[in-house]
Write a protein that holds these residues in place. Sequence first.
Motif, short mmCIF file in Angstrom:
data_model
loop_
_atom_site.label_atom_id
_atom_site.label_comp_id
_atom_site.label_asym_id
_atom_site.label_seq_id
_atom_site.Cartn_x
_atom_site.Cartn_y
_atom_site.Cartn_z
N UNK A 1 -29.12 11.10 23.34
CA UNK A 1 -28.38 10.66 24.51
C UNK A 1 -29.33 9.93 25.46
N UNK A 2 -28.89 8.79 26.00
CA UNK A 2 -29.72 7.98 26.90
C UNK A 2 -29.01 7.88 28.25
N UNK A 3 -29.80 8.06 29.32
CA UNK A 3 -29.27 7.90 30.68
C UNK A 3 -30.31 7.23 31.54
N UNK A 4 -29.83 6.42 32.50
CA UNK A 4 -30.69 5.82 33.51
C UNK A 4 -30.29 6.42 34.85
N UNK A 5 -31.31 6.89 35.60
CA UNK A 5 -31.07 7.55 36.89
C UNK A 5 -31.68 6.71 38.00
N UNK A 6 -30.84 6.42 39.00
CA UNK A 6 -31.30 5.74 40.21
C UNK A 6 -30.71 6.46 41.41
N UNK A 7 -31.55 6.65 42.42
CA UNK A 7 -31.10 7.32 43.64
C UNK A 7 -30.47 8.68 43.33
N UNK A 8 -31.00 9.34 42.31
CA UNK A 8 -30.52 10.68 41.98
C UNK A 8 -29.21 10.72 41.23
N UNK A 9 -28.67 9.56 40.82
CA UNK A 9 -27.39 9.51 40.12
C UNK A 9 -27.54 8.79 38.79
N UNK A 10 -26.65 9.11 37.85
CA UNK A 10 -26.65 8.46 36.55
C UNK A 10 -25.91 7.13 36.68
#
Length: 590
Positions: free
Chosen positions: A151-160
């Motif tokens: 599973x791949x996720x990108x997190x910015x500002x604490x959100x996916x």
Amino acid sequence: MATIQLLFADEGNRAAMESIVEQRHTLVTDDQLRAADLYIVDEAIFPEYREGLETHKQAVEPIFCPVVLVRREQTAVSVDLQDMTDRDRPLLVDDVVRAPVRERALFRTLENLLARREQTERLIADLRERTAQLEAEHQKYQTLVEQSDNGIAVVQAGELVFVNERLTEILDRGAETLRNSPLERVLSEADSSLLERCREHRPESGESPTQHELTVRTPSGERKHIDLRSSRIEYEGEPASLLSFQDVTERKQRERELRQFKNAVEQAGHAIIVTDERGVIEYVNPAFEEITGYSAEEAVGLTPRILKSGEHGEELYSRLWETILDGRVWNTEIVNERKSGERFVALQTIAPIRDSDGDIDGFVGIQDEITDRRLREQQLEVFHRVLRHNLRNKGTVIMGNASMLAAELEDETARAQAETIQEHVQSLMDLSEKARHVRQVVTEAAEPQTDCDLGSFLKQTAGQFRSSYPDATLDLDIAPQADLTVDGRVRPALEELIENAVEHSDGPESRVVISLTTDQQKGIVTISDNGPGIPEQERRALEQGAERPLQHGSGLGLWLAYWLVHYVGGGIDIRVDGQGTSVSVELPLQ
């Protein structure tokens, strides 16, 4: 050589320009606007072609398409230089030459403009090639991300802000639910320090991804083990964290099962050997070391031939290899030799180990040492044969002499005593024959037999005993259940118990009741009689499962029934009251 279109109103001027330009370039002299690398336009006819030239230049952008204006003195039409200087619209005229045209100056102007065109063509070609490469790279990485087992996720500002399809499968949540979700909601069981490390920050030179093990809980309550890797990236021009979720739940389960299996193997009382496909030992357990005297360090790298005793010919080992290489299991009793030279008897089982493709990858062997058991069996066999032989021969002699003595004696008391001798000797001979029968039945019980339909068997057996004991009453109470099937090895036990009940029903009217019920998992046969009951010392011996010097049974029949019932996983319960004896036999259904 370039393609140049000449746009002139006066044929004489056109012909003069053609004579100069055609020395180095290909000409297009059509009055209709055609595709060309450069356009030379007479000022007098320029307004007629202005719109067409502007449209063409826009169509070929960003490739530079130069237009050269030929200006004449006292021309009837004058071109506004705004076509050259207006920055609010694309430049239409790129250079101006004055008539009469000087050949050298004209070619210098043309070559400069065509050089600019060629340069833009190369730049555009390079740009297009680079764009195609970037698109191919983007497509490749997008495919890798979407097809990834992780599973791949990108997190910015604490959100996916991005998730792939595999992550939705692992977390059992939809993509729309996960996108813009706080990281804390996804990693609800992670500690705060881990969450902080997974948040984004600007990538630093030489920074390597971090790895964590944690558990996540799906909406259904299922807990999954996750191997989480976190690295710092830029996503759409902003710092971000790239999280890779690898579901290792099955691997953790396999590791736990392997640990359990290893513990079981290490604690097993049987010698266990694992070899490769050539028979070279790769592993032995502690029981192997204890039984054979070889340490693991000594055995690994050798073959099981270190245990060869010489008791068996090469034919046995040939059949062994033929069997296991064919993918079958080998079972045999074998005589091996310890490191000390002492021989021992073992029950040996060897089975192939297959890889994921089904090919034989090695073998596992299990050896159960039975030396003491074999010696006891041999001793019992000898004792049984000698005792039975002597009892039969000596008993026959005593019976013959006692019979002759009874025939010659006139005194009634003495004759009765001789007959008593005959009765007891006959009882001993019958007991010897009973022991032979019990031994035979118990030996056969060790082997699998056909199943037994309880209802049919009890009806048939009751009919046989009615014929053998016509004075006894045998009643059957069989519930109308469907198929009640049990292990066929229990037949002699039930026959023995029914016969015992019939023979010992000594009331005014001998009566035996045989009933059959079930509790879905067991069949229950109850044999009730109106006799004096089984002696207490025999019941106590059976209940405890062992005899003692001062507490033993007087016969073998009940022991035979006890052994056979327990062979098949059943149980016996004996109850005695003032009305007789009741024996209940519980048998597991097949």
